[in-house]
Write a protein that holds these residues in place. Sequence first.
Motif, PDB file in Angstrom:
ATOM      1  N   LEU A 101      64.249  89.844  26.750  1.00  0.00           N
ATOM      2  CA  LEU A 101      63.156  89.052  26.657  1.00  0.00           C
ATOM      3  C   LEU A 101      62.473  88.454  27.772  1.00  0.00           C
ATOM      4  O   LEU A 101      63.108  87.757  28.618  1.00  0.00           O
ATOM      5  CB  LEU A 101      63.473  87.819  25.548  1.00  0.00           C
ATOM      6  CG  LEU A 101      63.834  87.953  24.266  1.00  0.00           C
ATOM      7  CD1 LEU A 101      64.128  86.704  23.553  1.00  0.00           C
ATOM      8  CD2 LEU A 101      62.800  88.836  23.466  1.00  0.00           C
ATOM      9  N   SER A 102      61.501  89.314  28.414  1.00  0.00           N
ATOM     10  CA  SER A 102      60.973  88.981  29.655  1.00  0.00           C
ATOM     11  C   SER A 102      59.956  87.776  29.558  1.00  0.00           C
ATOM     12  O   SER A 102      59.041  87.602  28.709  1.00  0.00           O
ATOM     13  CB  SER A 102      60.338  90.054  30.187  1.00  0.00           C
ATOM     14  OG  SER A 102      59.551  89.555  31.370  1.00  0.00           O
ATOM     15  N   THR A 144      61.005  91.980  36.179  1.00  0.00           N
ATOM     16  CA  THR A 144      61.302  92.873  35.004  1.00  0.00           C
ATOM     17  C   THR A 144      60.928  94.308  35.027  1.00  0.00           C
ATOM     18  O   THR A 144      61.942  95.139  34.616  1.00  0.00           O
ATOM     19  CB  THR A 144      60.476  92.308  33.730  1.00  0.00           C
ATOM     20  OG1 THR A 144      60.692  91.085  33.539  1.00  0.00           O
ATOM     21  CG2 THR A 144      60.828  93.188  32.572  1.00  0.00           C
ATOM     22  N   SER A 145      59.920  94.702  35.587  1.00  0.00           N
ATOM     23  CA  SER A 145      59.547  96.082  35.900  1.00  0.00           C
ATOM     24  C   SER A 145      60.738  96.656  36.691  1.00  0.00           C
ATOM     25  O   SER A 145      60.885  97.761  36.612  1.00  0.00           O
ATOM     26  CB  SER A 145      58.052  96.137  36.516  1.00  0.00           C
ATOM     27  OG  SER A 145      57.855  97.380  37.017  1.00  0.00           O
ATOM     28  N   LEU A 176      63.603  95.902  37.572  1.00  0.00           N
ATOM     29  CA  LEU A 176      64.949  95.698  36.756  1.00  0.00           C
ATOM     30  C   LEU A 176      65.171  97.017  35.787  1.00  0.00           C
ATOM     31  O   LEU A 176      66.083  97.677  35.592  1.00  0.00           O
ATOM     32  CB  LEU A 176      65.429  94.649  36.419  1.00  0.00           C
ATOM     33  CG  LEU A 176      66.847  94.411  35.597  1.00  0.00           C
ATOM     34  CD1 LEU A 176      67.713  94.235  36.495  1.00  0.00           C
ATOM     35  CD2 LEU A 176      66.730  92.865  34.902  1.00  0.00           C
ATOM     36  N   MET A 177      64.053  97.055  34.864  1.00  0.00           N
ATOM     37  CA  MET A 177      63.970  98.012  33.895  1.00  0.00           C
ATOM     38  C   MET A 177      64.135  99.397  34.333  1.00  0.00           C
ATOM     39  O   MET A 177      64.691 100.058  33.816  1.00  0.00           O
ATOM     40  CB  MET A 177      62.759  97.772  33.081  1.00  0.00           C
ATOM     41  CG  MET A 177      62.686  96.449  32.173  1.00  0.00           C
ATOM     42  SD  MET A 177      63.951  96.479  30.960  1.00  0.00           S
ATOM     43  CE  MET A 177      65.134  95.025  31.636  1.00  0.00           C
ATOM     44  N   LYS A 178      63.625  99.659  35.597  1.00  0.00           N
ATOM     45  CA  LYS A 178      63.492 100.977  36.299  1.00  0.00           C
ATOM     46  C   LYS A 178      64.881 101.365  36.811  1.00  0.00           C
ATOM     47  O   LYS A 178      65.114 102.269  36.843  1.00  0.00           O
ATOM     48  CB  LYS A 178      62.530 101.149  37.315  1.00  0.00           C
ATOM     49  CG  LYS A 178      61.133 101.276  36.822  1.00  0.00           C
ATOM     50  CD  LYS A 178      60.199 101.452  37.734  1.00  0.00           C
ATOM     51  CE  LYS A 178      59.576 100.337  38.242  1.00  0.00           C
ATOM     52  NZ  LYS A 178      58.454 100.308  39.328  1.00  0.00           N
ATOM     53  N   SER A 179      65.794 100.341  37.018  1.00  0.00           N
ATOM     54  CA  SER A 179      67.026 100.449  37.378  1.00  0.00           C
ATOM     55  C   SER A 179      68.070 100.685  36.347  1.00  0.00           C
ATOM     56  O   SER A 179      69.298 100.702  36.487  1.00  0.00           O
ATOM     57  CB  SER A 179      67.341  99.254  38.292  1.00  0.00           C
ATOM     58  OG  SER A 179      66.600  99.372  39.502  1.00  0.00           O
ATOM     59  N   LEU A 180      67.707 100.309  35.026  1.00  0.00           N
ATOM     60  CA  LEU A 180      68.696 100.342  33.917  1.00  0.00           C
ATOM     61  C   LEU A 180      68.764 101.540  33.188  1.00  0.00           C
ATOM     62  O   LEU A 180      67.886 101.933  32.553  1.00  0.00           O
ATOM     63  CB  LEU A 180      68.221  99.257  33.033  1.00  0.00           C
ATOM     64  CG  LEU A 180      68.802  97.823  33.230  1.00  0.00           C
ATOM     65  CD1 LEU A 180      68.337  96.886  32.270  1.00  0.00           C
ATOM     66  CD2 LEU A 180      70.326  97.859  33.284  1.00  0.00           C
ATOM     67  N   SER A 230      60.794  92.982  25.050  1.00  0.00           N
ATOM     68  CA  SER A 230      59.528  91.989  24.407  1.00  0.00           C
ATOM     69  C   SER A 230      59.225  91.265  25.564  1.00  0.00           C
ATOM     70  O   SER A 230      60.039  90.602  26.371  1.00  0.00           O
ATOM     71  CB  SER A 230      60.055  91.222  23.318  1.00  0.00           C
ATOM     72  OG  SER A 230      59.369  91.730  22.300  1.00  0.00           O
ATOM     73  N   PHE A 231      57.917  91.163  25.894  1.00  0.00           N
ATOM     74  CA  PHE A 231      57.334  89.831  26.714  1.00  0.00           C
ATOM     75  C   PHE A 231      56.958  88.433  25.700  1.00  0.00           C
ATOM     76  O   PHE A 231      56.242  88.699  24.851  1.00  0.00           O
ATOM     77  CB  PHE A 231      56.150  90.555  27.562  1.00  0.00           C
ATOM     78  CG  PHE A 231      56.501  91.719  28.273  1.00  0.00           C
ATOM     79  CD1 PHE A 231      56.954  91.255  29.634  1.00  0.00           C
ATOM     80  CD2 PHE A 231      56.462  92.781  27.693  1.00  0.00           C
ATOM     81  CE1 PHE A 231      57.097  92.378  30.472  1.00  0.00           C
ATOM     82  CE2 PHE A 231      57.084  93.932  28.490  1.00  0.00           C
ATOM     83  CZ  PHE A 231      57.527  93.592  29.762  1.00  0.00           C
ATOM     84  N   VAL A 232      57.583  87.485  26.321  1.00  0.00           N
ATOM     85  CA  VAL A 232      57.396  86.251  25.690  1.00  0.00           C
ATOM     86  C   VAL A 232      56.737  85.206  26.604  1.00  0.00           C
ATOM     87  O   VAL A 232      57.094  85.268  27.759  1.00  0.00           O
ATOM     88  CB  VAL A 232      58.674  85.850  24.837  1.00  0.00           C
ATOM     89  CG1 VAL A 232      59.212  86.893  23.721  1.00  0.00           C
ATOM     90  CG2 VAL A 232      59.933  85.630  25.891  1.00  0.00           C
TER      91      VAL A 232
END
Length: 179
Positions: free
Chosen positions: A44-45, A54-55, A57-61, A68-70
Amino acid sequence: MKLEIRLLDKTFSPYLSEDEIMDRIEIIANDLEQDYSDKDVVFLSVLNGAFMFTSDLMKSLDINLQISFVKLSSYQGTESSGVVRELIGLNKNIKDKHVVILEDIVDTGNTIDKFMELLKPHGAQSIEVCTLLFKPTAFEGQKAPKYVGFEIPNKFVVGYGLDYDEAGRNIKELYQLKE
Ligand code: IMP
Ligand code: MG
């Protein structure tokens, strides 16, 4: 990085370079992969500040995940004395799932505590906090972040998603307020 930048009425000096941020994100991503590769995880970003973190980190995971973006909305009730805060954007069922809240910065910890309270009725199996920046000396919250990019002193920083009065979010490094 620039020697200094000017945003509105304030001047900021270099604090963390893009390389330093990226190197640290790789390490956090490894930690998260170890802990969540075999779990049903929902990130939950928290908008707006966490969008850039977030962007990257997500590319490294390299695991199966949902995101979801909250946001915490706040509006002044007509009769109520306080400010009512609602959770908006939670479009995923998080019941029995493992949730990781992604924040740009944890300062006093009040925002995270509010999130924890609002998420409680949704029945997640676990909730942890992952933040790029943490100001331990300002922290007075209940939920300490488990994954921390950098512990920083209690000084105002801007860039990499963080703003000064909405300015500076697009800067790809972090700058610190110049005294
Ligand atoms: P909290 O005090 O942990 O609830 O943090 C509240 C919010 O204050 C964070 O999500 C940020 O949006 C903002 N904030 C706290 N410290 C800084 C900073 O140094 N720069 C920019 N925003 C900050
Ligand atoms: Mg924020």
